[in-house]
Design an enzyme around this catalytic site. Structure first.
Site, PDB file in Angstrom:
ATOM      1  N   ARG A  34       0.691  -1.424   0.351  1.00 40.49           N
ATOM      2  CA  ARG A  34      -0.258   0.085   0.150  1.00 40.49           C
ATOM      3  C   ARG A  34       0.488   1.059   0.118  1.00 40.49           C
ATOM      4  O   ARG A  34       1.377   0.985   0.773  1.00 40.49           O
ATOM      5  CB  ARG A  34      -0.632   0.258   0.919  1.00 40.49           C
ATOM      6  CG  ARG A  34      -1.534   0.867   1.340  1.00 40.49           C
ATOM      7  CD  ARG A  34      -2.447   1.569   2.659  1.00 40.49           C
ATOM      8  NE  ARG A  34      -2.807   3.106   2.136  1.00 40.49           N
ATOM      9  CZ  ARG A  34      -4.141   3.767   3.734  1.00 40.49           C
ATOM     10  NH1 ARG A  34      -3.221   2.814   4.761  1.00 40.49           N
ATOM     11  NH2 ARG A  34      -4.380   4.511   3.964  1.00 40.49           N
ATOM     12  N   ASP A  90      -2.931   4.286  -3.449  1.00 41.23           N
ATOM     13  CA  ASP A  90      -4.248   5.394  -2.586  1.00 41.23           C
ATOM     14  C   ASP A  90      -4.767   6.176  -3.606  1.00 41.23           C
ATOM     15  O   ASP A  90      -6.205   6.322  -3.932  1.00 41.23           O
ATOM     16  CB  ASP A  90      -3.840   5.712  -1.062  1.00 41.23           C
ATOM     17  CG  ASP A  90      -4.604   4.695   0.054  1.00 41.23           C
ATOM     18  OD1 ASP A  90      -5.908   3.766  -0.627  1.00 41.23           O
ATOM     19  OD2 ASP A  90      -3.965   4.620   0.715  1.00 41.23           O
ATOM     20  N   LEU A 151     -13.750   6.913   7.419  1.00 40.59           N
ATOM     21  CA  LEU A 151     -13.715   7.409   8.665  1.00 40.59           C
ATOM     22  C   LEU A 151     -12.337   7.062   9.742  1.00 40.59           C
ATOM     23  O   LEU A 151     -13.579   5.449  10.175  1.00 40.59           O
ATOM     24  CB  LEU A 151     -15.374   7.583   9.551  1.00 40.59           C
ATOM     25  CG  LEU A 151     -15.893   8.348   9.047  1.00 40.59           C
ATOM     26  CD1 LEU A 151     -17.374   8.552   9.317  1.00 40.59           C
ATOM     27  CD2 LEU A 151     -16.079   9.760   7.683  1.00 40.59           C
ATOM     28  N   GLY A 152     -11.309   7.009  10.036  1.00 38.50           N
ATOM     29  CA  GLY A 152     -10.950   6.971  10.924  1.00 38.50           C
ATOM     30  C   GLY A 152      -9.957   7.830  11.182  1.00 38.50           C
ATOM     31  O   GLY A 152     -10.511   9.125  11.472  1.00 38.50           O
ATOM     32  N   ASP A 225      -8.179  10.355  19.865  1.00 35.40           N
ATOM     33  CA  ASP A 225      -9.132   9.278  19.343  1.00 35.40           C
ATOM     34  C   ASP A 225     -10.860   9.572  19.782  1.00 35.40           C
ATOM     35  O   ASP A 225     -10.946  10.695  20.885  1.00 35.40           O
ATOM     36  CB  ASP A 225      -8.476   8.282  20.678  1.00 35.40           C
ATOM     37  CG  ASP A 225      -8.984   7.110  20.182  1.00 35.40           C
ATOM     38  OD1 ASP A 225     -10.782   7.155  19.744  1.00 35.40           O
ATOM     39  OD2 ASP A 225      -8.605   6.055  19.779  1.00 35.40           O
ATOM     40  N   GLY A 275     -16.520   4.853  11.205  1.00 32.99           N
ATOM     41  CA  GLY A 275     -17.262   4.507  10.522  1.00 32.99           C
ATOM     42  C   GLY A 275     -17.944   3.017  10.678  1.00 32.99           C
ATOM     43  O   GLY A 275     -18.819   3.060  10.855  1.00 32.99           O
ATOM     44  N   GLU A 276     -16.802   2.052  11.341  1.00 36.75           N
ATOM     45  CA  GLU A 276     -17.537   0.527  11.556  1.00 36.75           C
ATOM     46  C   GLU A 276     -17.784   0.918  13.035  1.00 36.75           C
ATOM     47  O   GLU A 276     -18.739  -0.176  13.538  1.00 36.75           O
ATOM     48  CB  GLU A 276     -16.692  -0.396  11.185  1.00 36.75           C
ATOM     49  CG  GLU A 276     -16.177  -0.466   9.622  1.00 36.75           C
ATOM     50  CD  GLU A 276     -14.803  -0.999   9.872  1.00 36.75           C
ATOM     51  OE1 GLU A 276     -14.510  -2.227  10.532  1.00 36.75           O
ATOM     52  OE2 GLU A 276     -14.270  -1.095   8.592  1.00 36.75           O
TER      53      GLU A 276
END
Length: 342
Positions: A34, A90, A151-152, A225, A275-276
């Site tokens: 990646r 990406d 979303l992270g 966070d 998001g998850e």
């Protein structure tokens, strides 16, 4: 080729975990890397060779937090293994942006000289998420208008029409767009010049602040966070409450913009760590998106832990949660480049 992933290592000065990881693998026929930024040169996956690696190292300034780690990893794997290696970018998913969507309204000489354009990021995540979302709702991807929300710690949205990215919130660098854990997201460029001219800040100090001391961290006084922000908000901390409100406000505003670019909204996708796993963020956003046909089933939203449909009965746009799987997308691209036999 079985898909196996190595991540969460510290980068350019700390490559030892790669050797440890490879020693524990079975036969390796190819390696996919990646790489956040392909620059203006690469709009798709590419087989790595020394010249390509040197090019990727030369564009470190476009993604200074990520590119050095990727290049260090590539060089270490090349030292340890003699197998084909492929870089998956990406930025590549967003190579389909139209000139209108990717071009900055700057002097055209600048755009040409320095290859200034909206590149977009998180493409590997968005590519997997939209295909998986189409599968979950049981409709062909080429029929759908999708807004994908990665979303992270880093966060971006993509407007996807018929499987192709037509707009995205990140730009020339991963700093633009949404409020993130420690990144500011998009701010008035006049504010930047004001801080440099009137705030007695130098470029390095301002850059570090925008990348590492802003976003949820800067607003809340926490590490950035989201779990800490939510905990503080629940205790009545006004700074955490404001941080959450700013985060959701920006997210909703940009979802609306992406829906406009997609020409409507058939599916809203949430993926990435926040998001998850954050039902609160999903619920807060959906509550303000009813005009786009978004409504959640509260029970399904609260219970979602993996790939799931969480839309309510009154919704006209499907809402789904997709488990991020960049590794699966990278493996697909490696096979695409090298052939199905790897």
């Amino acid at each position: 080729m079985a898909g196996t992933t190595v991540e969460r290592w510290q980068g350019a000065g700390h490559v030892e975990p790669i050797a440890d990881f490879l020693e524990g693998c079975e036969e390796i026929s190819a390696v996919g890397h990646r790489v956040v930024h392909g620059g203006p040169r690469f709009a798709g996956p590419v087989v790595l060779d020394p010249e390509v690696v040197e090019y990727l190292a030369s564009i470190t300034d476009l993604a200074p937090l990520h590119q050095p780690r990727a290049v260090a990893g590539i060089r270490e794997v090349s030292r340890l293994l003699d197998v084909p290696e492929v870089a998956a970018f990406d930025t590549a998913f967003h190579a389909t942006l139209s000139p209108a969507a990717r071009t900055y309204a700057l002097p055209r000489e600048w755009n040409h000289r320095w290859h200034l354009r909206r590149y977009g990021f998180h493409g590997l995540s968005h590519a997997w998420a939209v295909r998986r979302a189409a599968n979950l709702v049981g409709r062909p991807l080429d029929e759908l208008r999708i807004v994908s929300c990665h979303l992270g710690a880093g966060a971006s949205l993509a407007a996807v029409r018929a499987g192709r990215s037509v707009d995205t919130t990140m730009g020339f660098t991963p700093l633009a767009g949404l409020v993130m854990a420690t990144r500011s997201g998009s701010i008035d460029p006049g504010l930047v010049t004001w801080l440099l001219e009137r705030g007695s800040l130098d470029v390095n100090t301002l850059t570090a602040a925008l990348e590492q001391e802003s976003g949820l961290r800067g607003l809340s006084g926490t590490s950035g966070d989201l779990r800490e922000v939510l905990s503080g908000r629940a205790r009545g901390d006004p700074d955490c409450a404001l941080a959450f409100d700013v985060y959701v406000h920006t997210l909703v505003r940009e979802i609306g913009a992406m829906a406009a670019s997609a020409g409507g909204l058939d599916v809203l996708v949430f993926t990435g760590g926040v998001g998850e796993h954050s039902a609160q963020v999903r619920a807060a956003a959906a509550e303000r998106l009813s005009h786009l046909g978004v409504a959640l089933d509260a029970g399904a939203n609260d219970a979602a832990r993996a790939d799931a449909i969480i839309g309510g009965e009154t919704s006209t746009a499907s809402t789904v949660v997709v488990t991020a799987a960049e590794d699966v997308e990278i493996a697909r691209l490696v096979r695409e480049v090298l052939g199905a036999g790897v």
